[in-house]
Motif scaffolding. Sequence first.
Motif, mmCIF file in Angstrom:
data_model
loop_
_atom_site.group_PDB
_atom_site.id
_atom_site.type_symbol
_atom_site.label_atom_id
_atom_site.label_comp_id
_atom_site.label_asym_id
_atom_site.label_seq_id
_atom_site.Cartn_x
_atom_site.Cartn_y
_atom_site.Cartn_z
ATOM 1 N N GLU A 2 0.982 -0.881 -0.117
ATOM 2 C CA GLU A 2 -0.300 -0.224 -0.429
ATOM 3 C C GLU A 2 0.899 1.421 -0.161
ATOM 4 O O GLU A 2 2.558 1.051 0.451
ATOM 5 N N GLU A 135 -7.497 3.220 -10.428
ATOM 6 C CA GLU A 135 -6.253 3.122 -10.498
ATOM 7 C C GLU A 135 -5.806 3.685 -9.031
ATOM 8 O O GLU A 135 -4.629 2.938 -8.270
ATOM 9 N N TYR A 136 -5.757 4.994 -8.964
ATOM 10 C CA TYR A 136 -5.516 5.538 -8.312
ATOM 11 C C TYR A 136 -5.858 4.874 -6.493
ATOM 12 O O TYR A 136 -5.452 4.688 -6.040
ATOM 13 N N ARG A 139 -4.817 1.651 -5.656
ATOM 14 C CA ARG A 139 -4.069 1.973 -4.757
ATOM 15 C C ARG A 139 -3.451 2.220 -3.181
ATOM 16 O O ARG A 139 -2.417 1.797 -2.953
#
Length: 583
Positions: A2, A135-136, A139
């Motif tokens: 992370e 995606e952000y 993630r």
Amino acid sequence: METNVFSEPLYTADQTKALELFLRQRKPPEIAEQVGVATRTVQKWVTQFDWKKLRDDAPVELMLRQRIAYLMWVDHKLECQERELKLLLEQHYKNQKPEPRTRSASYSEGEKKRGRRPNKVKNDISGITQEMLDEYRERVFTEYQKEIHGHKLNDEINETRFYLKSRQIGLSFYFAFEAFEDAILSGDNQVFISASKKQAYIFKNYIRKFALELAEVDLKGKDDIELSNGANLIFCSTNVSSSQGFNGHMYWDEVFWIPRFGALDDYAGGMSIQAQYRTTYISTPSTMAHEAYPKWSGKKEHNIDLSHKALKDGALGPDYIFRQMITVDDAIAKGGDKLFNMEKLKRKYPVKEVFDNLLRCKFLDDSASFFSLKALLACKTDTDLWQDVDHDKARPVGNAEVLVGYDPRGGGTGEGSDDAGLVVALKPKTKGGVFRVIEKVRLKGSSYEQQAETIRSITEKYNVVYLAMDTGGVGSAVAELVRKFYPALVELNYSPEMKRMMAYKAREIINNGRFLFDVEWDDLVHSFLMIRQQTTDKSGQVTFVSNRSKIGSHADLAWASMHVLAWEPIDINADNDTSVTFF
């Protein structure tokens, strides 16, 4: 692995501190000693996270990011930490600005991937795609934050959401992203309401960071921000009258600590009255006496189950409010285990009532408290409007006279010693005037010498005309040191009678709105709520106590404040002189 809010590996507090020391060229044994871990543990981190490469490649920027990350997670920041964080964020944004470049009619594939656009439209977010946002989110965010995103997408439950939460689990960070994402994809306005502008700007800073990381766009806007697609991001304090022309999705931050919530909710609620707009309430609990509690509990006839078991995963009530309770335990179980160390949290908050309130979503029992939550919240004010106070200066109020109260309950160096508290207030300009608190300091486990040095620094920083402290028990040792540089020290040797007089005087001043402090100082409110009235066992006298144990307390700031307020005579109107009359 992370990532944290600054796109670095998500370190624990110990790892963050160790990395800061490593970047300063400290050796593993020295780092281990300061952090309190084994040398081999530090060596493992250096290898595991490749810190040598980080230190060699971009030492200055990385140190900047790590310091920002550390300050972001500090609970109850001191004023100096607030100022440092603000300056570091400004420097971070400045460093993130793209270098000027010559552009052709088309832009490179690399710029497309970053979402960068070739035009110079203000706050241009047209290059940020759904895929980039997805995606952000995957993630950066934890499992419990992603679950909340699912709530937002569910039209059956997203009309009104209410999240009761532990402190420091990153919900303000998440909701800033949720609102930014929605503004980009839908073009809808997003409205943030906090207890102060400064607190609302926490959301603003997060959103600016998202834009920089996703598309290298430095969002501009003195107060609010208008994106290139027409969506407005509106950041309000509790005075929302200036924004009444707007409508949009609303986010209420720390509603259980906002004064006059009932009237404010009725007034501001019209901003999200249109069917497409959502309303989200977020808060740690204060007491059931707060005006926001009926919103959380619902009408009696609905008989809503407010237990953690019922709300752990969230539930839609018959009033169409979706409620969820997220404790620190829930956060740890769903991805927050890298953020929290339960043993350290219990050492930091050894009193169960305090621990449960701050971290396990338990409301304080204010029925036994001598001070009124409503009256305390009414004392909150936007201290940025105090033009005669400037904490960026060596002497924040110049030569203005101040009053200082100190509760030296610590008196030890071990983890088992109580907290000590110090409060600085401007001396009222007129008889019966207002006490404005300009600084508060808390010390834990400090030695007598360290406590005395802290007080000395305050006397050098301000024109202290009154300094009072409790000299009973361990306070006598601190007082002996303080008298050497401040002979006029007022010594308070607590007795039931003295404590009763101080408490009644303080309550009178607070109920009259003559004790003002920063709107973000919930810890000061919390401290006063810890004060209880009880009868002594032997004589039957009424006295006042805080919820102390052998290993901790949480009312130190309240007692220090009462020392300040004791400067004013009991009967201020009948006494021509302003002096202490009952010691």
